[in-house]
Design a protein around this motif. Structure first.
Motif, PDB file in Angstrom:
ATOM      1  N   MET A   1       0.834  -1.199   0.000  1.00 44.37           N
ATOM      2  CA  MET A   1       0.000   0.000   0.000  1.00 44.37           C
ATOM      3  C   MET A   1       0.874   1.256   0.000  1.00 44.37           C
ATOM      4  N   HIS A   2       1.949   1.229   0.773  1.00 43.52           N
ATOM      5  CA  HIS A   2       2.860   2.373   0.818  1.00 43.52           C
ATOM      6  C   HIS A   2       3.498   2.597  -0.551  1.00 43.52           C
ATOM      7  N   LEU A   3       3.934   1.517  -1.186  1.00 42.56           N
ATOM      8  CA  LEU A   3       4.533   1.621  -2.513  1.00 42.56           C
ATOM      9  C   LEU A   3       3.519   2.149  -3.523  1.00 42.56           C
ATOM     10  N   GLU A   4       2.281   1.662  -3.457  1.00 41.36           N
ATOM     11  CA  GLU A   4       1.247   2.164  -4.359  1.00 41.36           C
ATOM     12  C   GLU A   4       0.995   3.649  -4.122  1.00 41.36           C
ATOM     13  N   ASN A   5       0.955   4.061  -2.860  1.00 38.89           N
ATOM     14  CA  ASN A   5       0.749   5.475  -2.546  1.00 38.89           C
ATOM     15  C   ASN A   5       1.890   6.327  -3.073  1.00 38.89           C
ATOM     16  N   ILE A   6       3.108   5.849  -2.893  1.00 43.35           N
ATOM     17  CA  ILE A   6       4.260   6.599  -3.381  1.00 43.35           C
ATOM     18  C   ILE A   6       4.251   6.653  -4.907  1.00 43.35           C
ATOM     19  N   THR A   7       3.910   5.540  -5.554  1.00 41.96           N
ATOM     20  CA  THR A   7       3.841   5.508  -7.018  1.00 41.96           C
ATOM     21  C   THR A   7       2.773   6.474  -7.520  1.00 41.96           C
ATOM     22  N   ASP A   8       1.624   6.471  -6.858  1.00 39.07           N
ATOM     23  CA  ASP A   8       0.566   7.419  -7.228  1.00 39.07           C
ATOM     24  C   ASP A   8       1.046   8.860  -7.060  1.00 39.07           C
ATOM     25  N   GLU A   9       1.744   9.111  -5.969  1.00 39.60           N
ATOM     26  CA  GLU A   9       2.266  10.458  -5.711  1.00 39.60           C
ATOM     27  C   GLU A   9       3.278  10.854  -6.786  1.00 39.60           C
ATOM     28  N   VAL A  10       4.160   9.933  -7.167  1.00 41.81           N
ATOM     29  CA  VAL A  10       5.150  10.216  -8.221  1.00 41.81           C
ATOM     30  C   VAL A  10       4.432  10.535  -9.529  1.00 41.81           C
ATOM     31  N   ASN A  11       3.434   9.735  -9.869  1.00 45.84           N
ATOM     32  CA  ASN A  11       2.680   9.986 -11.102  1.00 45.84           C
ATOM     33  C   ASN A  11       1.981  11.338 -11.063  1.00 45.84           C
ATOM     34  N   ARG A  12       1.360  11.648  -9.926  1.00 39.97           N
ATOM     35  CA  ARG A  12       0.672  12.928  -9.782  1.00 39.97           C
ATOM     36  C   ARG A  12       1.658  14.090  -9.902  1.00 39.97           C
ATOM     37  N   LEU A  13       2.803  13.962  -9.242  1.00 43.95           N
ATOM     38  CA  LEU A  13       3.801  15.032  -9.299  1.00 43.95           C
ATOM     39  C   LEU A  13       4.421  15.154 -10.688  1.00 43.95           C
ATOM     40  N   SER A  14       4.569  14.031 -11.386  1.00 41.11           N
ATOM     41  CA  SER A  14       5.095  14.090 -12.762  1.00 41.11           C
ATOM     42  C   SER A  14       4.136  14.852 -13.663  1.00 41.11           C
ATOM     43  N   ILE A  15       2.857  14.577 -13.522  1.00 44.34           N
ATOM     44  CA  ILE A  15       1.849  15.295 -14.315  1.00 44.34           C
ATOM     45  C   ILE A  15       1.861  16.773 -13.970  1.00 44.34           C
ATOM     46  N   GLU A  16       1.902  17.069 -12.670  1.00 42.65           N
ATOM     47  CA  GLU A  16       1.933  18.466 -12.243  1.00 42.65           C
ATOM     48  C   GLU A  16       3.193  19.162 -12.750  1.00 42.65           C
ATOM     49  N   ASN A  17       4.327  18.451 -12.718  1.00 44.06           N
ATOM     50  CA  ASN A  17       5.583  19.008 -13.202  1.00 44.06           C
ATOM     51  C   ASN A  17       5.483  19.332 -14.695  1.00 44.06           C
ATOM     52  N   GLN A  18       4.900  18.420 -15.477  1.00 45.65           N
ATOM     53  CA  GLN A  18       4.741  18.647 -16.914  1.00 45.65           C
ATOM     54  C   GLN A  18       3.822  19.836 -17.170  1.00 45.65           C
ATOM     55  N   GLN A  19       2.762  19.952 -16.396  1.00 43.74           N
ATOM     56  CA  GLN A  19       1.855  21.096 -16.544  1.00 43.74           C
ATOM     57  C   GLN A  19       2.573  22.406 -16.227  1.00 43.74           C
ATOM     58  N   LEU A  20       3.388  22.393 -15.176  1.00 40.92           N
ATOM     59  CA  LEU A  20       4.147  23.597 -14.825  1.00 40.92           C
ATOM     60  C   LEU A  20       5.167  23.949 -15.911  1.00 40.92           C
ATOM     61  N   LYS A  21       5.821  22.936 -16.478  1.00 40.30           N
ATOM     62  CA  LYS A  21       6.756  23.185 -17.579  1.00 40.30           C
ATOM     63  C   LYS A  21       6.031  23.801 -18.773  1.00 40.30           C
ATOM     64  N   ASN A  22       4.847  23.289 -19.069  1.00 43.58           N
ATOM     65  CA  ASN A  22       4.058  23.850 -20.167  1.00 43.58           C
ATOM     66  C   ASN A  22       3.691  25.310 -19.895  1.00 43.58           C
ATOM     67  N   ARG A  23       3.308  25.595 -18.657  1.00 40.97           N
ATOM     68  CA  ARG A  23       2.970  26.979 -18.300  1.00 40.97           C
ATOM     69  C   ARG A  23       4.187  27.880 -18.402  1.00 40.97           C
ATOM     70  N   VAL A  24       5.351  27.399 -17.944  1.00 38.65           N
ATOM     71  CA  VAL A  24       6.582  28.188 -18.035  1.00 38.65           C
ATOM     72  C   VAL A  24       6.914  28.455 -19.502  1.00 38.65           C
ATOM     73  N   SER A  25       6.763  27.441 -20.331  1.00 34.94           N
ATOM     74  CA  SER A  25       7.033  27.593 -21.754  1.00 34.94           C
ATOM     75  C   SER A  25       6.091  28.629 -22.364  1.00 34.94           C
ATOM     76  N   LEU A  26       4.832  28.572 -22.028  1.00 35.13           N
ATOM     77  CA  LEU A  26       3.863  29.546 -22.529  1.00 35.13           C
ATOM     78  C   LEU A  26       4.222  30.961 -22.077  1.00 35.13           C
ATOM     79  N   VAL A  27       4.549  31.103 -20.801  1.00 34.49           N
ATOM     80  CA  VAL A  27       4.926  32.417 -20.273  1.00 34.49           C
ATOM     81  C   VAL A  27       6.203  32.925 -20.949  1.00 34.49           C
TER      82      VAL A  27
END
Length: 163
Positions: free
Chosen positions: A99-125
């Motif tokens: 369960m801990h590994l699944e939670n961490i994996t979910d967190e990594v996936n969520r943060l990767s998506i958020e990171n990509q969104q932030l990179k896209n916003r930085v690129s747009l700006v």
């Protein structure tokens, strides 16, 4: 009997009820039977059950403590119960790790998506910044050209006007 040796792997809440294991087994056997439990009934089992339920014998609160369990079970039984308990504990531990590994994996996936969104916003700006910077440079050069024309007009006007 209601409680088999296979059921011994689960602890009965003897310490919570105040009944001994034997008393609980007897009570459960009465509950399993089809005989009605009443003091006026002629059957021996129901009379025993009523007298058992109505008895006012004091029950020790420590009856189900670890010490009495050790006295009841043999060394092999305790070893078997401990082994079963350890296996169950290991199973729960593996489940918690999973369960801990699944939670961490979910967190990594969520943060990767958020990171990509932030990179896209930085690129747009950055693109917007570059466009605005180019417009600003064009306006500066126009401003310098207009100041130069204005200065030429002042000089022309100054030379035309008499003093």
């Amino acid at each position: 009997m209601f409680l088999s040796e296979e059921d011994d792997q689960f602890e009965l809440p003897v310490h919570e009820t105040g009944f001994t294991r034997k008393e609980l087994e007897e009570l459960l056997s009465f509950l399993e039977s089809d005989e009605p439990i009443s003091p006026n009934s002629g059957s021996e089992g129901s009379t025993r059950a009523v007298s058992f339920l109505e008895s006012n014998e004091p029950v020790s609160p420590n009856y189900g403590s670890e010490g009495s369990t050790r006295a009841i079970y043999s060394r092999d039984e305790r070893k078997k119960r401990r082994m079963i308990s350890n296996r169950e504990s290991a199973r729960r531990s593996r489940w918690r790790k999973r369960m801990h590994l699944e939670n961490i994996t979910d967190e990594v996936n969520r943060l990767s998506i958020e990171n990509q969104q932030l990179k896209n916003r930085v690129s747009l700006v950055m693109n917007q910044y570059h466009i605005v910077w180019q417009e600003n440079e064009q306006l500066r050069s126009e401003s310098v050209a207009l100041w130069g024309k204005l200065l030429d007009l002042y000089w022309t006007l100054a030379t035309i006007q008499p003093r």
